[in-house]
Enzyme design. Structure first.
Site, short mmCIF file in Angstrom:
data_model
loop_
_atom_site.label_atom_id
_atom_site.label_comp_id
_atom_site.label_asym_id
_atom_site.label_seq_id
_atom_site.Cartn_x
_atom_site.Cartn_y
_atom_site.Cartn_z
N ASP A 90 -20.26 -33.69 8.52
CA ASP A 90 -20.15 -33.47 7.19
C ASP A 90 -21.34 -33.95 6.51
O ASP A 90 -21.34 -35.55 6.52
CB ASP A 90 -18.89 -33.86 6.45
CG ASP A 90 -18.93 -33.66 5.17
OD1 ASP A 90 -19.84 -33.20 4.48
OD2 ASP A 90 -17.51 -33.64 4.50
N LYS B 161 -32.71 -25.54 -5.73
CA LYS B 161 -34.00 -25.21 -5.08
C LYS B 161 -35.23 -25.78 -5.32
O LYS B 161 -36.14 -25.89 -4.51
CB LYS B 161 -33.76 -23.68 -4.65
CG LYS B 161 -32.80 -22.87 -4.08
CD LYS B 161 -32.62 -23.42 -2.74
CE LYS B 161 -31.22 -22.89 -1.93
NZ LYS B 161 -31.18 -23.47 -0.62
N THR C 244 -27.36 -12.89 7.18
CA THR C 244 -26.43 -14.08 7.37
C THR C 244 -24.84 -13.40 7.53
O THR C 244 -24.66 -12.24 7.04
CB THR C 244 -26.31 -15.22 6.40
OG1 THR C 244 -25.78 -14.64 5.19
CG2 THR C 244 -27.84 -15.68 6.23
N TYR D 232 -28.54 -22.96 -9.30
CA TYR D 232 -29.26 -22.72 -8.02
C TYR D 232 -30.91 -22.67 -8.25
O TYR D 232 -31.38 -23.59 -7.21
CB TYR D 232 -28.92 -20.95 -7.73
CG TYR D 232 -29.71 -20.59 -6.48
CD1 TYR D 232 -29.08 -20.76 -5.14
CD2 TYR D 232 -30.72 -19.75 -6.45
CE1 TYR D 232 -29.61 -20.31 -4.14
CE2 TYR D 232 -31.26 -19.43 -5.48
CZ TYR D 232 -30.52 -19.51 -4.25
OH TYR D 232 -31.18 -18.93 -2.96
#
Length: 282
Positions: free
Chosen positions: A78, A180, A211, A176
């Site tokens: 993790d 990024k 994906t 987001y």
């Protein structure tokens, strides 16, 4: 090998790909294995304990690497747990003594994906912001810190941050876009500080990638303009095999553009164009 793969020999390369149970990480690990690399595959999914119930585990990806011709090593980790990350790199150092390629791909920002993902920022759950930074930006930072001493032991070291975007255009969602952009900027700063020790650091942008999460959302249909996870894997393998890689340090490179430069194709022989934000993403 399907399509045109890079003419790259990575048989003496020790690599680590984080977040490689599935998706882009799995495709990168697969292609590194096809080039002969030893690949440490990290992620949380193992057995029946899989993120969001999606297919793919670290054990499965490691086996894929080995079947492709490399050596896959599965490590359940993790990357939001600093102690677990420290243990990972201590193990890698004890077993290999160096690291030639670090691929920071781990990303928790899509977990719990639903129709609120593209909602305006004032309607977004704060947990989503936290996931993007804790299991994205911070995870890449901590892994890079831990990896640095091992990268210094390599004579051809490369650090790759997997990000997303289309130039400086807004990515469509505040958290987001911010996360990024931070990943991109972090690689630029790392490139500055790693240049003297001779380690290249850069960013790779996949395109609209098929994906497991995307295919689940499309009912298994192949979206127009999409690419396989192995296409970006071939991009990373090409960069890892580039003897002049330090000349690229600090840059941002899109898979489609690298395909044209290095001469590889996707597994079906196509050569999808660089990412365009008009193309849907998930």
């Amino acid at each position: 090998m399907d399509g045109t793969s890079p003419d790259v020999d990575l048989s003496d390369t020790v690599a680590l790909v984080s977040g490689a149970s599935r998706g882009v990480g799995r495709g990168i690990a697969h292609e590194l294995g096809a080039a002969g690399a030893t690949v440490y595959v990290t992620g949380r999914s193992t057995g029946e304990d899989r993120t969001d119930g999606l297919p793919g585990t670290v054990d499965g990806t490691a086996a894929l690497v080995t079947d492709a011709g490399g050596e896959g090593v599965a490590v359940v980790c993790d990357h939001t747990d600093d102690a677990a990350v420290t243990a990972l790199f201590e193990r890698l150092g004890a077993e290999r003594g160096r690291l030639d390629l670090l691929v920071n791909n781990v990303w928790g920002g899509y977990e719990g994906y639903d129709d609120t993902f593209d909602a305006p920022f004032w309607e977004q759950p704060r947990e989503r912001f936290d996931a993007m930074f804790d299991a994205g930006v911070r995870a890449a930072y901590v892994a890079s810190q831990q990896a640095a001493p091992l990268l210094f032991e390599s004579d051809r070291a490369l650090l790759v941050n997997v990000s997303a975007g289309d130039g400086a255009r807004y990515r469509g969602q505040v958290a987001y876009d911010t996360a990024k952009t931070a990943v991109d900027r972090m690689a630029k700063g790392m490139a500055h500080e790693l240049r003297e020790p001779g380690v290249a650091a850069l960013v790779v942008y996949p395109g609209f990638t098929r994906t497991e999460r995307v295919l689940a959302a499309t009912g298994g249909e192949r979206p127009d303009g999409s690419e396989s996870t192995r296409y970006v894997g071939r991009a990373v393998a090409s960069l890892a095999g580039d003897a002049s890689i330090l000349e690229r340090t600090g840059g941002i490179y899109r898979t489609g553009a690298l395909a044209r430069e290095y001469g590889f194709t996707d597994v079906d022989g196509s050569r999808p164009a660089p990412f365009d934000l008009d193309t849907p993403r998930l």
